[in-house]
Design a protein around this motif. Sequence first.
Motif, PDB file in Angstrom:
ATOM      1  N   PRO A 192       0.831  -1.211   0.000  1.00 14.18           N
ATOM      2  CA  PRO A 192       0.000   0.000   0.000  1.00 14.18           C
ATOM      3  C   PRO A 192       0.865   1.260   0.000  1.00 14.18           C
ATOM      4  O   PRO A 192       0.890   2.040   0.951  1.00 14.18           O
ATOM      5  N   ILE A 193       1.590   1.457  -1.094  1.00 14.10           N
ATOM      6  CA  ILE A 193       2.510   2.582  -1.252  1.00 14.10           C
ATOM      7  C   ILE A 193       2.175   3.311  -2.546  1.00 14.10           C
ATOM      8  O   ILE A 193       1.922   2.687  -3.583  1.00 14.10           O
ATOM      9  N   GLN A 194       2.182   4.636  -2.497  1.00 13.04           N
ATOM     10  CA  GLN A 194       1.950   5.440  -3.689  1.00 13.04           C
ATOM     11  C   GLN A 194       3.251   5.556  -4.482  1.00 13.04           C
ATOM     12  O   GLN A 194       4.248   6.075  -3.980  1.00 13.04           O
ATOM     13  N   GLU A 195       3.252   5.080  -5.713  1.00 14.13           N
ATOM     14  CA  GLU A 195       4.469   5.135  -6.522  1.00 14.13           C
ATOM     15  C   GLU A 195       4.801   6.573  -6.895  1.00 14.13           C
ATOM     16  O   GLU A 195       3.916   7.379  -7.225  1.00 14.13           O
ATOM     17  N   ALA A 196       6.077   6.900  -6.851  1.00 12.89           N
ATOM     18  CA  ALA A 196       6.536   8.241  -7.196  1.00 12.89           C
ATOM     19  C   ALA A 196       6.243   8.557  -8.660  1.00 12.89           C
ATOM     20  O   ALA A 196       6.145   7.661  -9.499  1.00 12.89           O
TER      21      ALA A 196
END
Length: 394
Positions: free
Chosen positions: A80-84
């Motif tokens: 659950p990480i927002q990609e750069a």
Amino acid sequence: MHIPFKVDQDYIVALRRELHMYPELGWDLDKTSALVRREMDKLGISYDFEKYGRNTVVATLGRQDAAFTIGIRADMDALPIQEAENGLPFRSKIDGQMHACGHDAHTAMLLGAAKALKEIEDKLACRVRLVFQPCEENKPSGAQVMCKHGVMDDIDCIIMCHVNCVEKTGVINSCSGITNATSCAFEITTHGEAAHVAAPHLGKDALAMGVRIYDGLQFLISREVDPFDTCVLGVGVMESGKTIAQVPDFCHMRGSMRCLKESTRDQMQERIRRLVKSVCDDMGGTGEVTFAQDPLPPAYNDSKMYDMFLESAAKVTDKVAVLEPSPGGEDFAYYEKHKPGLLFGLGLRNEETGCKYPAHSPLWQIDESGLHYGAEMFVQFVLDHMHKTKAHWE
């Protein structure tokens, strides 16, 4: 006997990019498992879907009547990480979700190995089980659930690859013994008595208890753990109070402890309990500690599997290194509790192309040019050891 084979690098890269665009979490891998099944159907490889848990795929090839079976595992879930904002055409299309730990590469490499093995299936002397696993990053562990459903019953040994951006592209590494730490989540809650912030002497400050406990945890690590051992303890969440005008009557902390030895983990659990009681008693409050009832065990490479790995790795690359044990957890450990197993790493670091950031970072990317090494290692391992028998470990 030398058996030539070919790994399709372009096939692996294309699949990795497709997987990277549509990351899914935990057990909710409907698109991901569908992609795996789509490729199995194209290759003509039979498989069991959801026999070992939701969205699990376990495919089988080679000699169906063989007495020896080699398992190869790939985890499939994302984070659950927002990609750069990296400008890549295959950047994640799902907000707040990203393949930031390489599981897209793991799945693609195993599919690439499946394609290569299928092309030489008539030459295989053993059975090969391709284990596509959900939920490595969360609970309940995908490996643990699949093992409970019997996935290891007819597998005699099992291997896996984890990519990284620590080693340069093409470096393959492993070791004998512990590769990954036991992981144990914990929660600490302190209870005090609320009072006006201007009259702290009339209350029992639960936040102050929490701060003393937090400091004490760091002291335990630095003074009570053997410097030649490994124990990493971190508090990721600390919550207390509801207003600036009140002495807090509660403090809640959540964290994780990673140890290479289960004995060290057990020792530290007891010391944390004593620390919390001592601090709360001293400050007139109360507190409790809870630890995960089923902590992740340490991952451990079988010594004979390591010898087998070295034999095969030398045929794939001249860049073979020793893998240092990691305080990170890896639920591959559950398979290794049933049968001999081996985890090896594949370096995909290329600073010139920005592939240099650690796993679980929104900037994570890998040097795709090295993906073929992982698939080649899987295939070479099967070819080198397909004549082994169960007696090899007796």
